[in-house]
Write a protein that holds these residues in place. Structure first.
Motif, short mmCIF file in Angstrom:
data_model
loop_
_atom_site.label_atom_id
_atom_site.label_comp_id
_atom_site.label_asym_id
_atom_site.label_seq_id
_atom_site.Cartn_x
_atom_site.Cartn_y
_atom_site.Cartn_z
N GLY A 1 0.83 -1.20 0.00
CA GLY A 1 0.00 0.00 0.00
C GLY A 1 0.86 1.24 0.00
O GLY A 1 2.09 1.18 0.13
N VAL A 2 0.18 2.39 -0.13
CA VAL A 2 0.88 3.67 -0.19
C VAL A 2 0.91 4.31 1.19
O VAL A 2 0.32 3.80 2.13
CB VAL A 2 0.21 4.61 -1.21
N PHE A 3 1.54 5.46 1.28
CA PHE A 3 1.75 6.08 2.58
C PHE A 3 0.45 6.30 3.35
O PHE A 3 -0.52 6.79 2.81
CB PHE A 3 2.46 7.43 2.41
N GLY A 4 0.47 5.96 4.62
CA GLY A 4 -0.66 6.27 5.49
C GLY A 4 -1.80 5.27 5.38
O GLY A 4 -2.66 5.22 6.22
N GLU A 5 -1.82 4.50 4.31
CA GLU A 5 -2.93 3.55 4.12
C GLU A 5 -2.36 2.18 3.80
O GLU A 5 -2.58 1.61 2.74
CB GLU A 5 -3.85 4.04 3.00
N ILE A 6 -1.60 1.64 4.75
CA ILE A 6 -0.97 0.33 4.57
C ILE A 6 -2.03 -0.75 4.80
O ILE A 6 -2.89 -0.63 5.66
CB ILE A 6 0.19 0.18 5.58
N THR B 1 -4.42 11.66 7.04
CA THR B 1 -5.07 10.37 6.83
C THR B 1 -6.31 10.27 7.72
O THR B 1 -7.37 9.84 7.29
CB THR B 1 -4.11 9.24 7.22
N ASN C 1 -8.90 2.17 8.91
CA ASN C 1 -7.82 1.19 8.71
C ASN C 1 -7.17 0.79 10.03
O ASN C 1 -6.82 -0.36 10.24
CB ASN C 1 -6.78 1.79 7.76
N PRO D 1 -4.02 -3.26 -2.59
CA PRO D 1 -3.88 -2.90 -1.19
C PRO D 1 -4.01 -1.39 -0.89
O PRO D 1 -3.88 -1.02 0.26
CB PRO D 1 -2.46 -3.36 -0.86
N VAL D 2 -4.22 -0.57 -1.91
CA VAL D 2 -4.43 0.84 -1.61
C VAL D 2 -5.80 0.99 -0.96
O VAL D 2 -6.79 0.45 -1.45
CB VAL D 2 -4.37 1.69 -2.90
N GLN D 3 -5.85 1.69 0.17
CA GLN D 3 -7.08 1.80 0.94
C GLN D 3 -7.69 3.17 0.72
O GLN D 3 -7.03 4.18 0.93
CB GLN D 3 -6.77 1.64 2.43
#
Lengths: 339, 326, 355
Positions: free
Chosen positions: B99-104, C201, C208, C325-327
């Motif tokens: 995932g990308v930063f902050g949203e692993i 975030t 998350n 996996p990007v949330q």
């Protein structure tokens, strides 16, 4: 809002005299704006720079190439947004109408972000065009929503439509940011509305657009007064309302788009200034529009100077300061109006 | 070989399991003292540039099972730094994209059954409670550890400290060589500047990963405004540009960032911020403004250090230059 | 819970008959149906994710068997608390919206639209940026204080001799929300970049990082606030007819108002403290509940809570699986879903001359 004072010659003269006075104050604001900055430039050096520029002297470069263009942008954008707000208030007969509140700015900046970040359209001609497209799209959307809602374009429905369109576009922008860290890295400050580091060549495309739209707006001002009294009144006075509204829409979109292209979304300027101006001019748009232009220019010059020195050495975005000043006035207007 | 290793790792995982048998020790991390395996085999990295890349560099690639990454324009995830310096990517290794930063993606980490998770204090704190359920989690206080301390901690955790020390020795030899060739380094100043025209400022960098580290180790000086900074960099008003003039000005371009893809675009960015900037800066007038490709010198790795060393040595020792007039 | 009933009505007596509710059948059917739907969404959330798990593995894990450590962790530590947190937060924002709508008699009130969530947001951002060393446990209280301040501010501004005006309340909220966002931006310009990024975030409304501690906290606060809201609900029914009527019916109008505002603020603040501001949930759920089955206040609240839970659970499920996996934070999705629904409600509200 103050009601229109009787057309006495005293009031007339006052308003005629007020305009040069206001311009004088803008001149003072301009001087202040130019005198303040990260680097201390003594007043005498500023004077020398203005009268006899020495290209080898960096202080002169600061004045001519950094501060004056920025001040010029502040003047143009301040005037444009204020006039756009005044026009919108007249046309929608909604005292809360303004490019940022009605979602036009969100549309313009969303379009610019997508164009720059995702499509890679970075040339100076396409930025104002994209902004115009976005502003027009958002204006259309908000208008359609207010038409679609029974009871029509009341201040509440228009304002709420603008707020939710802004929320929607904001969420989309956030998703885009999440997916394209690198591409959007450099637009964070611009998105909060900033006069810093604008590309001067952008002035060549956005500047004339704004000037033409401003002149056209002043030309249309007399008819807006009639329109603001209601469509029936305007038609009785011989105003072709549809044609006028179309022209005004073009003006508002051009003013918003040019401003967003130059400075990003600066909220509430178009709300604050026309209301402040009305206190002096009354409800006559022949006076409101030119005064809004002049006072708006001075206002943004002062706000920009404040934003630069408030948290020295850090600079906060001009858009944050306009929101900090404008939002309480927005609240005040509602508080007073519905009382 | 890789297959064999993976099989061995799985076997080790099945037989031993992190709780059973595996030798452990304590490690003083930014988030307190953590009990970590002595020989971790399934490491998860929560930052590409400063954790995954050093692991790759010290030959521990095959012990990394997952890494934070970024999305390229075509939506293909990549490991910044590791890709550019070592051609290491999610495609050509068994490292999984998390995932990308902050949203692993926590689930993906769980699925990897890591035995050690390495992240950064201040960045990954929100996820710490969840990460600790999966494996011992170390958050490195990179500000406090500094450039080498951070790399050393990563090498130490992965059990590849000898490799780190070997590379450190070579780097120290390079610095000694620099000092031999440039004996009066303290008299020479460098400024690392980066224009951000959209945001209206010039970043004056005191810390710029490997590039600033080499400058520091070689004993080069920086303009007083930059040297006196408490923070890693200053978002400087363009009006102050002359105050960060130096013998050499270093600025970087980066193919990944729109508007920064080439030296010409960087020159244009400076010109936008300060029209006629080149006349203002002695370094630019004398052609001592150096345009560097960013990622090769912008990482926590010895390869970046060596690249930066060669770059600075070539320019400073290798040619005559016009010093900045005081 | 003794229940007596004829063919069409159920009578639910609570607290020794101090609270008795006649429950219409359709509403009960809808409540059951939405609970089943919520159950289904939760069950589906438990089985989907970036880590592949079969239905059988999930079942075995839930019955206490350990299929593998990874699956154990995925189910017990991530999917389960996350699904519960999403559902709880959804219910809380929904109830907050319902309480706000009742107290303001404004169908468009929503904690994020009137600035209550943003108040919590500003308070938490200020805490994180200005006092980074402060305890995470302080967050809910700070959030509550921030929200309460905003609510009182708006209340104070909109209160006149004639009573509160709905129109003013909502527009005032829009203005206050804008003001607070600007304040948050100032803090973020000022703060350290890492702190700012992690706050960013959170401001998007991301579930998350949810874990069991969050679930316990959300559940604990709900256990306090929900009975409070239900107890006030009888008076709320009177309040919906207008304050004068309510006073005539003997409801202690002022205290009910204060109680309701506090409850509404409490729900929104706690939800915001854990996952960040989630927009529009408090708007959509109460309306959907009212449309599905007009009913008494108590049942309406239960249906509202269930629907809010379903909405946020779905948003989180979509957000974490769409581009995995990007949330994508749930808050962004509720915004994107919420805006069109808001417009439909605006249309209906205008048609009913509620404005």
């Amino acid at each position: 809002m103050t009601s229109s004072p009787p057309q006495s010659s005293v009031a007339q003269t006052g308003r005629w005299l007020g305009l040069p006075l206001a311009m004088g104050l803008v001149g003072a604001a301009l001087c202040l704006n130019i005198a303040i900055g990260a680097k201390l430039v003594p007043l005498d050096v500023i004077l020398t720079a203005l009268t006899a520029r020495d290209p080898a002297n960096f202080s002169h470069t600061i004045i001519w190439d950094l501060r004056l263009p920025r001040a010029l942008i502040a003047i143009l954008v301040g005037a444009s947004l204020s006039v756009a707000g005044a026009l919108m208030q007249g046309v929608t007969r909604n005292p809360l109408a303004e490019p940022s509140i009605l979602g036009l700015m969100a549309g313009a900046s969303f379009a610019v972000v997508i164009g720059l970040g995702l499509l890679g359209l970075a040339d100076n001609a396409s930025i104002p065009l994209m902004a115009a497209g976005g502003a027009l799209g958002a204006a259309g959307l908000v208008y359609l929503i207010s038409r679609w809602v029974p009871g029509g374009a009341t201040p509440l429905t228009l304002t709420l439509s603008g707020a939710v369109v802004t929320a929607f576009l904001g969420a989309l922008t956030s998703v885009a940011f999440l997916l394209r860290e690198n591409a959007f890295d450099s637009y964070r400050v611009w998105l909060s509305g900033s006069l810093a580091g604008r590309d001067m060549s952008l002035l060549l495309t956005a500047g004339p657009l704004l000037v033409i739209a401003l002149v056209l707006s002043i030309g249309l001002a007399r008819q807006i007064t009639a329109l603001a009294m209601g469509e029936a009144v305007a038609q009785a006075l011989g105003v072709r309302t549809f044609w006028l509204k179309a022209q005004l829409l073009v003006c508002v979109v051009a003013l918003t788009a040019g401003s967003v292209a130059l400075a990003g979304p600066l909220g509430f300027v178009g709300l604050v200034i026309p209301h402040a101006v009305r206190l002096f001019t009354g409800a006559d748009y022949r006076w409101i529009v030119p005064y809004a232009a002049v006072v708006g220019a001075g206002y943004l010059l002062l706000v920009d100077a404040t934003a630069r020195v408030l948290f020295r050495p850090a600079e906060i975005s001009t858009g944050i300061v306009t929101a900090l000043i404008g939002a309480p006035i927005f609240i005040y207007l509602i508080w007073r109006r519905v009382r | 070989m890789k297959l064999l290793f993976a099989a061995a790792a799985m076997l080790a995982g099945l037989l031993a399991g992190p709780a059973l048998g595996q030798d452990t020790r304590t490690f003083a991390a930014g988030n307190g003292t953590v009990t970590v395996p002595v020989h971790p085999l399934r490491i998860v990295s929560l930052h590409d540039l400063s954790i995954t890349l050093p692991l790759v560099e010290f030959g521990a690639t095959e012990r990394v099972v997952g890494s934070h990454g970024r999305l390229e324009e075509d939506n293909v995830p990549y490991i910044r730094g590791a890709k550019e310096l070592y051609e290491t990517s999610f495609e050509n290794t068994d490292i999984a994209f998390l995932g990308v930063f902050g949203e692993i993606d926590l689930e993906r980490i769980a699925g990897l059954e890591p035995d050690l998770i390495i992240g950064r204090l201040g960045n990954d704190d929100a996820l710490l409670a969840n990460l600790e359920k999966l494996a011992p989690t170390v958050l490195l206080d990179q500000q406090k550890l500094g450039f080498f301390g951070s790399m050393q901690a990563v090498a130490d955790l992965a059990g590849v400290l000898p490799d780190y020390e070997r590379q450190l020795a070579r780097y120290q030899a390079e610095i000694a060589e620099f000092k031999r060739l440039v004996p009066h380094a303290a008299d020479i100043s460098v400024a690392i500047l980066q224009p951000w025209p959209e945001d209206g400022y010039i970043a004056a960098n005191k810390q710029y990963y490997a590039l600033s580290q080499v400058a520091l180790d070689a004993g080069l000086s920086m303009p007083p405004l930059i040297a006196g900074l408490d923070e890693p960099s200053l978002d400087m008003s363009p009006e102050l540009l002359p105050e960060v003039d130096a013998d050499f000005i270093l600025t970087s371009y980066e193919g990944l960032y729109p508007g920064q893809r080439s030296p010409d675009e960087i020159r244009a960015a400076f010109e936008t911020l300060v029209p006629g900037y080149c006349q203002v800066l002695s370094a630019c007038r004398n052609n001592q403004m150096i345009f560097v490709a960013r990622t090769p010198i912008y990482s926590s790795s010895f390869r970046s250090l060596t690249t930066a060393y060669q770059l600075l040595l070539t320019h400073i020792a290798g040619r005559g230059f016009v010093p900045l007039a005081q | 819970m003794p229940m007596a009933g004829s063919a069409r009505w159920f009578v639910l007596r609570l607290f020794g008959e101090r609270l008795a509710l006649r429950l219409p059948v359709p509403a009960l059917v809808w409540l059951t149906a939405s609970l089943v739907l919520l159950g289904a969404v939760l069950a589906y959330s438990l089985t989907t994710g970036s880590q592949p798990t079969s239905l059988e593995e999930v079942w075995r894990t839930l019955t206490g068997e350990t299929v593998s450590r990874a699956i154990d962790n995925v189910i017990w530590e991530f999917r389960f608390p996350r699904a519960l947190a999403a559902a709880l937060v959804g219910a809380m924002f929904a109830l907050s919206g319902a309480a706000l709508q009742n107290v303001t008699r404004n169908g468009l009130a929503d904690p994020s639209l009137v600035g209550v969530s943003q108040g919590a947001g500003l308070a938490v951002v200020a805490l994180t940026v200005l006092w980074p060393a402060s305890l995470a446990e302080l967050r809910p209280f700070v959030a509550f204080a921030g929200s309460m301040l905003v609510a009182l501010l708006i209340q104070g501004l909109t209160w006149t001799a004639r009573g509160a005006s709905s129109v003013r309340f909502i527009l005032m909220g829009v203005g206050v929300a804008a003001l607070i966002s600007a304040g948050t931006s100032v803090l973020m310009t000022y703060g350290e970049i890492e702190k700012v990024l992690s706050v960013l975030t959170w401001l998007n409304g991301s579930i998350n990082a949810a874990n069991w501690d969050d679930v316990y906290m959300l559940a604990g606060w709900s256990a306090v606030l929900l009975p409070m809201l239900l107890l006030l609900s009888r008076a709320t029914a009177a309040l919906r007819m207008g304050e004068a009527t309510a006073a005539a019916l003997g409801a202690p109008v002022r205290w009910v108002r204060y109680g309701l505002i506090t409850t509404a603020v409490g729900f929104a603040a706690i939800g915001t403290a854990v996952v960040g501001p989630l927009g529009f949930v408090g708007l959509i759920a109460p309306h959907a509940a009212r449309r599905l089955a007009p009913s008494g206040v108590g049942l309406h609240l239960l249906l509202t809570a269930t629907l809010g839970a379903v909405l946020v659970s779905l948003a989180d499920l979509v957000g974490r699986s769409l581009l995995a996996p990007v949330q994508i934070p749930a808050g962004l999705l509720t915004d994107l879903i919420g805006v069109p629904i808001f417009l439909i409600l605006l249309r209906r509200a205008a048609r009913g001359n509620a404005l």
